[in-house]
Design a protein around this motif. Structure first.
Motif, PDB file in Angstrom:
ATOM      1  N   ALA A  47       0.837  -1.203   0.000  1.00 17.55           N
ATOM      2  CA  ALA A  47       0.000   0.000   0.000  1.00 17.55           C
ATOM      3  C   ALA A  47       0.869   1.250   0.000  1.00 17.55           C
ATOM      4  CB  ALA A  47      -0.924   0.000   1.215  1.00 17.55           C
ATOM      5  N   VAL A  48       1.988   1.213   0.713  1.00 16.10           N
ATOM      6  CA  VAL A  48       2.890   2.373   0.746  1.00 16.10           C
ATOM      7  C   VAL A  48       3.552   2.576  -0.609  1.00 16.10           C
ATOM      8  CG1 VAL A  48       5.014   3.310   1.757  1.00 16.10           C
ATOM      9  CG2 VAL A  48       3.367   2.129   3.221  1.00 16.10           C
ATOM     10  N   HIS A  49       3.959   1.479  -1.238  1.00 15.71           N
ATOM     11  CA  HIS A  49       4.831   1.594  -2.408  1.00 15.71           C
ATOM     12  C   HIS A  49       4.126   1.454  -3.759  1.00 15.71           C
ATOM     13  CE1 HIS A  49       8.562   2.148  -0.226  1.00 15.71           C
ATOM     14  NE2 HIS A  49       8.043   1.329   0.675  1.00 15.71           N
ATOM     15  N   THR A  50       2.831   1.206  -3.730  1.00 15.88           N
ATOM     16  CA  THR A  50       2.084   1.245  -4.984  1.00 15.88           C
ATOM     17  C   THR A  50       2.103   2.678  -5.526  1.00 15.88           C
ATOM     18  OG1 THR A  50       0.580  -0.457  -4.188  1.00 15.88           O
ATOM     19  CG2 THR A  50      -0.206   0.900  -6.007  1.00 15.88           C
ATOM     20  N   ALA A  51       2.384   2.846  -6.813  1.00 19.20           N
ATOM     21  CA  ALA A  51       2.373   4.206  -7.365  1.00 19.20           C
ATOM     22  C   ALA A  51       0.932   4.650  -7.595  1.00 19.20           C
ATOM     23  CB  ALA A  51       3.154   4.242  -8.676  1.00 19.20           C
ATOM     24  N   LEU A  52       0.682   5.930  -7.380  1.00 22.43           N
ATOM     25  CA  LEU A  52      -0.630   6.491  -7.668  1.00 22.43           C
ATOM     26  C   LEU A  52      -0.897   6.358  -9.173  1.00 22.43           C
ATOM     27  CD1 LEU A  52      -2.932   8.072  -6.269  1.00 22.43           C
ATOM     28  CD2 LEU A  52      -1.737  10.168  -6.875  1.00 22.43           C
ATOM     29  N   ASP A  53      -2.066   5.845  -9.522  1.00 24.73           N
ATOM     30  CA  ASP A  53      -2.405   5.599 -10.928  1.00 24.73           C
ATOM     31  C   ASP A  53      -3.407   6.662 -11.390  1.00 24.73           C
ATOM     32  OD1 ASP A  53      -3.372   4.738 -13.350  1.00 24.73           O
ATOM     33  OD2 ASP A  53      -3.609   2.634 -12.733  1.00 24.73           O
ATOM     34  N   PRO A  54      -2.911   7.716 -12.047  1.00 22.54           N
ATOM     35  CA  PRO A  54      -3.786   8.842 -12.404  1.00 22.54           C
ATOM     36  C   PRO A  54      -4.924   8.427 -13.328  1.00 22.54           C
ATOM     37  CG  PRO A  54      -1.477   9.394 -12.750  1.00 22.54           C
ATOM     38  CD  PRO A  54      -1.533   7.932 -12.491  1.00 22.54           C
ATOM     39  N   ALA A  55      -4.628   7.531 -14.287  1.00 23.00           N
ATOM     40  CA  ALA A  55      -5.664   7.133 -15.246  1.00 23.00           C
ATOM     41  C   ALA A  55      -6.814   6.432 -14.529  1.00 23.00           C
ATOM     42  CB  ALA A  55      -5.050   6.227 -16.319  1.00 23.00           C
ATOM     43  N   ALA A  56      -6.451   5.555 -13.607  1.00 23.51           N
ATOM     44  CA  ALA A  56      -7.483   4.823 -12.871  1.00 23.51           C
ATOM     45  C   ALA A  56      -8.323   5.772 -12.019  1.00 23.51           C
ATOM     46  CB  ALA A  56      -6.833   3.747 -11.986  1.00 23.51           C
ATOM     47  N   GLY A 170      -1.620   0.447   8.630  1.00 24.85           N
ATOM     48  CA  GLY A 170      -1.383  -0.445   9.760  1.00 24.85           C
ATOM     49  C   GLY A 170      -1.435  -1.887   9.280  1.00 24.85           C
ATOM     50  N   LEU A 171      -1.157  -2.825  10.173  1.00 26.00           N
ATOM     51  CA  LEU A 171      -1.153  -4.235   9.772  1.00 26.00           C
ATOM     52  C   LEU A 171      -2.536  -4.702   9.347  1.00 26.00           C
ATOM     53  CD1 LEU A 171       1.115  -6.354  12.101  1.00 26.00           C
ATOM     54  CD2 LEU A 171       1.587  -5.472   9.836  1.00 26.00           C
ATOM     55  N   SER A 172      -3.563  -4.082   9.890  1.00 23.19           N
ATOM     56  CA  SER A 172      -4.903  -4.540   9.530  1.00 23.19           C
ATOM     57  C   SER A 172      -5.700  -3.477   8.772  1.00 23.19           C
ATOM     58  CB  SER A 172      -5.657  -4.948  10.808  1.00 23.19           C
ATOM     59  OG  SER A 172      -5.631  -3.882  11.729  1.00 23.19           O
ATOM     60  N   SER A 173      -5.061  -2.384   8.396  1.00 25.11           N
ATOM     61  CA  SER A 173      -5.780  -1.338   7.670  1.00 25.11           C
ATOM     62  C   SER A 173      -4.833  -0.627   6.702  1.00 25.11           C
ATOM     63  CB  SER A 173      -6.380  -0.329   8.650  1.00 25.11           C
ATOM     64  OG  SER A 173      -5.350   0.239   9.435  1.00 25.11           O
ATOM     65  N   ALA A 174      -4.714  -1.152   5.496  1.00 33.66           N
ATOM     66  CA  ALA A 174      -3.771  -0.601   4.523  1.00 33.66           C
ATOM     67  C   ALA A 174      -4.414   0.456   3.641  1.00 33.66           C
ATOM     68  CB  ALA A 174      -3.211  -1.730   3.665  1.00 33.66           C
ATOM     69  N   ASP A 175      -5.737   0.629   3.741  1.00 35.20           N
ATOM     70  CA  ASP A 175      -6.454   1.452   2.766  1.00 35.20           C
ATOM     71  C   ASP A 175      -7.224   2.589   3.426  1.00 35.20           C
ATOM     72  OD1 ASP A 175      -8.191  -0.170   4.126  1.00 35.20           O
ATOM     73  OD2 ASP A 175      -9.561  -0.417   2.444  1.00 35.20           O
TER      74      ASP A 175
END
Lengths: 240, 471
Positions: A47-56, A170-175
């Motif tokens: 979740a930290v390292h996913t790049a923001l996807d502007p198109a999506a 957090g470990l149980s809340s990435a979003d």
């Protein structure tokens, strides 16, 4: 002859989300438990390292102008080490000075995944409650801290800015998505001058409608008070 | 102000102040880059270390990093300096002091190293650590003996204690109890059973203190409890007659950092006196517990020293130890990976900082422990914390912190687990605090080989603990 006694651990396990009574493999954890923990950490890391996807994000938002900006942090590693750069716009950034009432910023923060999953839903819910507010084009911000909203808001010439930003996983809340409101945004504002609605992540956390209601109520309060932050209380969020 | 210089590849490198010399001599870490005081290059760092090595230790008694007039931590450090204890090393440079420490460590001369503490200032110890490698920090750290006690004894040779941290997002009594029992069944909790309360109120603090006191009394556990509320909250609990074993507070290395924590030295003294008066100890009279961590002063904007220059975070951390030692603590720990990657970026920086903090704390006379931990946005994972916990075990660390399954569900970070404590003890041949070890044996939780038994939930010992908790 046998007697059935209730498992005392069942009662205790039910009282906490803490990882109690995992069992042991020697002095370590049993494989199943070890892998459960690894997965939770891996999801948070991703979740930290996913790049923001502007198109999506644009597609999910539907019609309407979206302006993309970057902070002065060049990449994820610099972003994580230099929060000061994440609060400044990249050199040469230009934004239209619309003079609208409100600016809305979608900021990757520490969880771009939270923006992907929840920002479009929250924006839609928020738009339904913004009668009487003119809203500047949405700004999608890369490598952004909450404070970047001050620079963006000042450039747009808006009276208030709402930053929807991915919170530290957090470990149980990435979003988990947070919404930060700042009245009369300009560089140099401090956290005590903002109001925050945290943990927007249905179905486990706050829902879009509830969060939008609170943000809209805070906006109305800020306009009346001429300020945001510790002086502004969310009356709507109080029970009764 | 003295300008100090050396030559590097044929040209001169200057360090215009002691503050800059200390900062640039510090092994690389993100927090010093953020503060704007880190060395500009790897070579400049070694140049600074070279200059620092030739600096007489006594310089730190004459020249300050943070001003005497404007900072009460500096005044505390200098006004309580023990010249007699300093005498054996008073003529040495920083580099010579490092060499002397390594020689004493190799000879196993614990008394020589341990007796220095009142004569050493945080800046002397910080400077020395900057010239040391990780193995040096371990070799000397394990020979600095600091023994403290209240109802268990902390810091004896061959022992590793643990703080059982049973945090719960709403301070639910049964939820807290579940984590306490899980920890006890794993042989954790000999340093302290210490909760970070979700709500910092006197009523909540008193409720948690009474809960922990009941568990400890019921089973006769030779340990102490702590609710890590603000010291002013603990003072209120003391006024109300609550069973306070330990007064806790987070402290920093400057007056400004402590102001940020809402504490003064007078306030800490008052709380300590209140806890001492209760006389709750059986094997000792150490009634305070402090937490620190590199980066806390910078995050409070209270990191500037002489000339308004940023002081490096490791030197400031050591200055926090001067505050702690003034109150004769039972426990002190650095929280080494909690503050985030802008202060300690990755596993290498976290490990280095953990070993520095342990070494510096011990040399200054503190019962030093470490919360070996990380957040999800740092470049750190469980392999990194495994390595650090074993290095700290080898370094003679007094105690570590442990939570159920490494997952603190209230503070949202990962620390060590109860099983990590077992692993460290097993791999390195370390044992719990002696009084607690005897209790484990009485409870039938200890095998003949000295290991904590792996109990089925229906084993008599487990059943006794659990039944009482849920009744």
């Amino acid at each position: 002859m046998s007697t059935v006694e209730p498992d005392p651990w069942a009662v205790l396990r039910g009282a906490t989300r803490a990882r109690v009574a995992l069992g042991r493999a020697g002095d370590g954890l049993p494989t199943t438990r070890e892998l459960e923990f690894r997965l939770a950490h891996a999801v948070a890391r991703d979740a930290v390292h996913t790049a923001l996807d502007p198109a999506a994000v644009r597609a999910a938002l539907g019609d309407g102008d979206v302006v993309e900006v970057r902070s002065a942090a060049a990449d994820r590693a610099e972003y994580l080490q230099r929060p000061d750069l994440g609060r400044r716009l990249a050199e040469g950034t230009e934004l239209p000075a619309t003079g609208d009432d409100l600016g809305i910023v979608l900021a990757d923060g520490l969880s771009p995944r939270a923006v992907h999953d929840h920002a479009p839903g929250l924006v839609a819910a928020l738009r339904e409650r913004l009668d009487g507010w003119s809203v500047a084009p949405l700004v999608l911000a890369h490598q952004a801290r909450v404070g970047l909203g001050d620079a963006i808001g000042a450039a747009l010439g808006v009276r208030a800015v709402v930053v929807l930003i991915g919170e530290r996983p957090g470990l149980s809340s990435a979003d988990s998505l947070g919404a930060y409101l700042t009245w009369e945004p300009r560089p140099g504002r401090v956290d005590a001058e903002r109001n925050c609605v945290s943990n927007v992540r249905p179905p486990h956390g706050l829902g879009y409608d509830q969060a939008a209601r609170t943000v809209a109520s805070l906006l109305a309060g800020a306009r009346e008070l001429g300020a945001s932050g510790v002086a502004l209380k969310d009356e709507a969020a109080l029970p009764g | 102000m003295t300008i100090r210089r050396t030559t590097l590849g044929g040209h001169t490198v200057e360090f215009p102040s002691l503050v800059e010399l200390m900062a640039k001599a510090t092994p690389a870490r993100s927090g010093d880059v953020l503060a704007g005081c880190a060395a500009e290059s790897a070579a400049e760092r070694v140049a600074a270390q070279t200059v620092l090595a030739d600096l007489p230790l006594a310089t730190f008694l004459e020249e300050q990093v943070v001003g005497y007039e404007e900072d009460d931590v500096t005044r505390l450090i200098l006004d309580t300096h023990d010249a007699a204890a300093f005498a054996p090393v008073a003529s040495l440079t920083v580099g010579e002091f490092r060499d002397r420490l390594l020689a004493w460590a190799a000879e196993g001369d614990e008394p020589a190293i341990s007796a220095l503490a009142p004569g050493l200032t945080p800046e002397m110890v910080a400077a020395t650590s900057k010239l040391m490698r990780n193995a040096d920090l371990i070799a000397v750290g394990r020979r600095a003996r600091v023994v403290t006690g209240l109802r268990s004894t902390i810091g004896l040779p061959g022992r590793l204690a643990s703080r059982l941290q049973p945090n719960h997002p709403t301070d639910d009594p049964l939820g807290v109890t579940a984590s306490v029992l899980d920890g006890l069944l794993h042989g954790s909790g000999d340093a302290v059973i210490g909760i970070n309360p979700a709500t910092d109120s006197p009523a909540q603090t008193i409720a948690l203190l009474e809960l922990l006191d009941a568990v400890i009394s019921r089973y006769g556990i030779p340990t102490q409890s702590c609710v890590l509320a603000h010291v002013t909250t603990t003072l209120r609990a003391l006024e109300k007659g609550a069973p306070v074993d330990l007064v806790f507070q987070s402290v920093g290395g400057t007056q400004g950092a402590n102001r940020g924590f809402g504490v003064t030295l007078d306030l800490l003294a008052e709380a300590r006196a209140g806890a001492l008066e209760l006389g709750r100890g059986t094997v000792g009279r150490n009634v305070t517990y402090f937490e620190t961590g590199q980066g806390s002063a910078l995050s409070a904007g209270a990191h500037l020293g002489v000339g308004g220059r940023p002081v490096d975070q490791q030197t400031l951390e050591c200055r926090a130890y001067a505050v702690a030692r003034h109150f004769e603590p039972l426990l002190v720990n650095t929280v080494v990976g909690f503050i985030g990657p802008e202060y300690l970026y990755d596993g290498k920086q976290v490990a280095r900082a953990g070993l520095e903090d342990h070494f510096c704390g011990k040399l200054l006379g503190l019962p030093m422990g470490v919360d070996v931990c990380y957040t999800n946005h740092a470049e750190v994972d469980a392999d990194d914390t495994d390595a650090l916990m074993l290095l700290l075990g080898a370094a003679g660390c007094s105690f570590v912190i442990a939570v159920p399954g490494s997952d603190d569900v209230m503070l949202h970070y990962q620390s060590l687990s109860f099983s990590d404590v077992l692993t460290t003890r097993q791999v390195l041949g370390l044992r719990p605090a002696p009084e607690f070890e005897a209790w484990l044996a009485r409870m039938d939780l200890l095998g003949d080989d000295g290991r904590v038994r792996e109990l089925a939930p229906d084993a008599p010992a487990a059943r006794a603990l659990l039944a009482a908790a849920t009744s």
